[in-house]
Design an enzyme around this catalytic site. Structure first.
Site, mmCIF file in Angstrom:
data_model
loop_
_atom_site.group_PDB
_atom_site.id
_atom_site.type_symbol
_atom_site.label_atom_id
_atom_site.label_comp_id
_atom_site.label_asym_id
_atom_site.label_seq_id
_atom_site.Cartn_x
_atom_site.Cartn_y
_atom_site.Cartn_z
ATOM 1 N N ASP A 66 0.800 -1.231 0.000
ATOM 2 C CA ASP A 66 0.000 0.000 0.000
ATOM 3 C C ASP A 66 0.834 1.283 0.000
ATOM 4 O O ASP A 66 0.358 2.340 -0.365
ATOM 5 C CB ASP A 66 -0.947 0.013 1.217
ATOM 6 C CG ASP A 66 -0.204 -0.200 2.549
ATOM 7 O OD1 ASP A 66 1.029 -0.362 2.526
ATOM 8 O OD2 ASP A 66 -0.874 -0.225 3.600
ATOM 9 N N HIS A 67 2.107 1.192 0.394
ATOM 10 C CA HIS A 67 2.910 2.407 0.525
ATOM 11 C C HIS A 67 3.563 2.823 -0.783
ATOM 12 O O HIS A 67 3.563 3.978 -1.179
ATOM 13 C CB HIS A 67 4.012 2.197 1.571
ATOM 14 C CG HIS A 67 3.540 2.341 2.981
ATOM 15 N ND1 HIS A 67 2.584 1.520 3.534
ATOM 16 C CD2 HIS A 67 3.901 3.203 3.966
ATOM 17 C CE1 HIS A 67 2.379 1.886 4.795
ATOM 18 N NE2 HIS A 67 3.165 2.913 5.074
ATOM 19 N N ASP A 121 4.294 -1.375 11.175
ATOM 20 C CA ASP A 121 3.858 -0.020 10.844
ATOM 21 C C ASP A 121 3.326 0.598 12.125
ATOM 22 O O ASP A 121 2.594 -0.055 12.878
ATOM 23 C CB ASP A 121 2.769 -0.052 9.767
ATOM 24 C CG ASP A 121 2.518 1.343 9.240
ATOM 25 O OD1 ASP A 121 3.065 1.695 8.177
ATOM 26 O OD2 ASP A 121 1.794 2.109 9.925
ATOM 27 N N ARG A 381 -0.032 12.722 10.319
ATOM 28 C CA ARG A 381 1.289 13.311 10.603
ATOM 29 C C ARG A 381 1.507 14.556 9.754
ATOM 30 O O ARG A 381 1.209 14.529 8.563
ATOM 31 C CB ARG A 381 2.400 12.293 10.302
ATOM 32 C CG ARG A 381 2.401 11.210 11.337
ATOM 33 C CD ARG A 381 3.579 10.270 11.215
ATOM 34 N NE ARG A 381 3.492 9.371 12.348
ATOM 35 C CZ ARG A 381 3.820 8.085 12.323
ATOM 36 N NH1 ARG A 381 4.304 7.542 11.217
ATOM 37 N NH2 ARG A 381 3.699 7.349 13.398
ATOM 38 N N SER A 534 7.351 6.927 12.890
ATOM 39 C CA SER A 534 7.117 5.633 12.239
ATOM 40 C C SER A 534 7.899 4.494 12.877
ATOM 41 O O SER A 534 8.776 4.690 13.715
ATOM 42 C CB SER A 534 7.474 5.740 10.766
ATOM 43 O OG SER A 534 8.796 5.348 10.558
ATOM 44 N N ARG A 536 9.680 2.509 10.971
ATOM 45 C CA ARG A 536 10.672 2.086 9.968
ATOM 46 C C ARG A 536 12.014 1.764 10.621
ATOM 47 O O ARG A 536 12.652 2.630 11.217
ATOM 48 C CB ARG A 536 10.802 3.141 8.866
ATOM 49 C CG ARG A 536 11.348 4.476 9.291
ATOM 50 C CD ARG A 536 11.242 5.502 8.176
ATOM 51 N NE ARG A 536 9.850 5.889 7.963
ATOM 52 C CZ ARG A 536 9.452 7.101 7.579
ATOM 53 N NH1 ARG A 536 10.323 8.045 7.331
ATOM 54 N NH2 ARG A 536 8.169 7.361 7.428
#
Ligand code: MIC
Ligand code: SF4
Length: 645
Positions: A66-67, A121, A381, A534, A536
């Protein structure tokens, strides 16, 4: 007699592997479900492969794309193919691009009350809207959970948010979480789980609750959870999954570490101003100021109710000339229902640009606004530069405020539109998502890796003396978007650590990667809430690749701290805040016998420019061993066999 339990205690205790649910101790819990998305997933599955486990050992694991769906080169497409084949082979469901945003889809298709969910996520807590303990983590932690290993977390304190009253017309769930951000700030939730309760809960549907738990991530909390009640049942029934429903509520007399009361009737339409989600003001304060771009969507506000509300406001109106409106429905199911009901035609006729069901502009994948512009988004964000335009100001608001402002071309309090629309949700929306089940013949599945998918870098064990220059000194609330930016240019490099490492701290100091390499690595110094945002792990992996061995700050955000540990970067805290002020970029910091000191206690004696510097760590003994081994993969290899059920 059994002690009364709150919802958090109920779910955690039924999944407890070790530890006690008392603040200060470390818990290990069993994870029922995992989710990954493509931007963190490729690394996650490479790490899963490195563990040598043939099939996932969870009840359910899902890999969403989706990203990263621009596919401006072969890189994203190669990642998608790798993810599809890895899912098929290792026993994971796969959601191809276009199906929707992971959190929205997971809620619709798989979320179930009482379960634990770990996702790579930070907005995984969206699942709290359906009564799950849903936690965001780095890809490596998710890989361990897929391999059947426990998830470790510091036992959180539980904050009961008692909801009273009922939202007034034109005020919606987004305004509730903005109100909480206004009160608690982006650091206020660190170390806490928020548990919602009280008479106001029943007035909120599951997607509304999910908006609140989703953006709870911006409070820094571990997660947020709602009870599972008739509204939850109603939602699951409409998704054709009523069999997975079960009631879940706090026992009477359950205890909490703190309580706050939010009267829903008192909330007004709110907006978070640049560049922090807690910089909240009433929309009315900004009314009349020009808006260049409006975006409606993201995992916070892309449910059918949000989209139908926006469509109802746009009906028989047009987007103001000079204002750009983009809309991204959260899932194919939402899009299909918008098409079926005619709402999509309304949006198109009003002048909206309809994008795919993906994260898109939320993570800077296209739709960057003009220089110095104002972009008003229903996202979660608004960190500086996240839109792809460094000088643009991102404002966050509800779909009601966004649609009203798109029509007017200026910030508009939706209450000025008169009678609110009545939104009727269908009992059973269409289910057109194509989620692929894993292969029944996994041995026959051959995983293809494109040339941009590089092997995982190897970490080395902690040296006897940890010494290096302060490569960079930054301030408070540094986000992972500062450390490891995303966006259309950099996101395609997520599977290639040497390439993505060239962009570490790019917007803060573009010389950082070359300086780090020239100096043979070093140390980063920062203020409080370092690494917010995030999950990440690239924000730890890429600095580790550049030789960063320690980060010394006033305080850390939870997920980033865990990622630093996982990749062998020592997270340290200044004992004396004054030292943080004194330390400068270029100072040399040395810690003698770092292993011995870590094993001895919390205090770490260092030298900065030859003078004593008092530091401390808050690592558990497990985390300390991980750091000494040079990261979680090295540690897991050393303690092989422990990831067994
Ligand atoms: C985000 O909202 O910042 C992201 C992109 O979804 C990240 C994950 C990532 O960087 O891949 C998150 O929130 O964890
Ligand atoms: Fe995607 Fe944005 Fe949600 Fe992150 S916050 S998962 S980028 S929609």
């Amino acid at each position: 007699m059994k002690k009364s339990q709150n919802i958090v205690q109920k779910i955690l205790s039924s999944h407890l592997i070790s530890g006690a649910i008392t603040p200060g101790s470390e818990l290990a819990i069993r994870i029922d479900q995992t989710l990954t998305q493509d931007a963190t997933g490729t690394m996650g599955y490479l790490q899963f492969e490195a563990m040598g486990v043939p099939r996932v050992r969870t009840e359910l694991s899902v890999s969403y794309v989706d990203h990263n769906t621009l596919q401006s080169g072969f890189q994203n497409a190669d990642d998608h193919r790798f993810l599809r084949l890895a899912a098929s082979k290792y026993g994971i469901f796969f959601s191809p691009p276009g199906n929707g945003i992971c959190h929205q889809l997971h809620l619709e298709r798989f979320g179930a009350p009482g379960k634990t969910l770990l996702g790579s996520d930070s907005h995984t807590p969206t699942g709290g809207g359906i009564g799950m303990i849903a936690i965001g983590a780095g890809g490596l932690d998710v890989a361990v959970a897929m391999a059947g290993g426990p998830f470790f977390l510091a036992a959180p304190r539980v904050l009961r948010v008692t909801l009273k009253g009922k939202l007034r017309p034109w005020v919606s769930a987004k305004d509730v979480i903005l109100e909480l951000l206004r009160r608690l700030t982006v650091r206020g939730g660190v170390g806490w789980i928020l548990e919602y309760g009280g008479p106001g809960v029943a007035s909120l549907s599951v997607p509304e609750r999910a908006t609140i738990t989703n953006m709870g991530a911006e409070l820094g909390c571990t997660t947020s959870v709602f009870p599972s009640d008739d509204r939850t049942r109603e939602f699951m029934k409409s998704m054709g999954r009523v069999a997975a429903w079960q009631p879940l509520e706090a026992d009477s007399g359950a205890e909490y570490d703190r309580e706050i009361i939010v009267n829903l009737s008192d909330i007004e339409p709110l907006v978070a101003k640049p560049h922090s989600p807690d910089n909240v003001a009433p929309v009315s304060e900004l009314a009349g100021r020009a808006v260049d771009q409006v975006a409606i969507g993201s995992c916070t506000n892309s449910s059918l109710k949000d989209m139908l509300t926006a469509a109802a406001i746009l009906k028989n109106r047009r987007v103001a000339p000079g204002t750009d409106l983009v809309i991204l429905p959260g899932s194919r199911q939402v899009l299909a229902e918008l098409a079926r009901s005619g709402a999509l035609a309304t949006m198109v006729a009003a002048g909206a640009r309809i994008l795919e069901c993906v994260c898109g502009p939320c993570i800077g994948m296209g739709m960057a606004p003009p220089t110095d512009s104002v972009t008003l988004r229903t996202f979660n964000r608004n960190f500086e530069g996240r839109s792809g335009t460094a000088s643009a100001g991102i404002y966050l608001c509800s779909p009601e405020t966004a649609a009203a402002s798109a029509v007017a071309g200026v910030f508009t309090d939706p209450r000025s539109l008169g009678r609110p629309p009545r939104i009727v949700l269908p009992d059973a929306p269409p289910q057109p998502d194509t989620i692929l089940p894993p292969s029944k013949k996994p041995e026959a599945v051959k995983i293809v890796r494109g040339p941009n998918i590089k092997p995982l870098p190897k970490n080395t064990p902690m040296p006897v003396e940890l010494a290096g220059e302060v490569l960079l000194k930054v301030g408070d609330n540094i986000t992972t978007d500062h450390i490891m930016p995303a966006g259309a240019r950099i996101l395609p490099l997520r599977s290639n650590i040497p390439a993505i490492a060239e962009h570490v701290f790019e917007a803060v100091d573009s010389e950082f990667p070359s300086r780090a390499k020239k100096k043979g690595g070093g140390i980063v110094v920062g203020g409080s809430n370092y690494g917010q945002g995030s999950s990440r792990e690239h924000a730890a992996l890429a600095p580790a690749y550049l030789g960063v061995r320690a980060v010394i700050v006033a305080s850390f955000a939870r997920i980033h701290r865990a990622n630093l540990v996982n990749f062998g970067i020592l997270p340290l805290i200044f004992e004396n805040p004054k030292d943080l002020i004194k330390i400068k970029q270029g100072d040399r910091i040395a810690i003698q016998d770092v292993k011995g000191q870590l094993l001895k206690g919390e205090k770490i004696a260092a030298k900065a420019g030859g003078k004593p510097l008092a530091l401390r760590h808050d690592l558990t003994s497990r985390e300390r061993d991980i750091i000494i081994a040079g990261g979680l993969l090295n540690y897991t290899k050393k303690t092989a066999g422990k990831i067994k059920k």
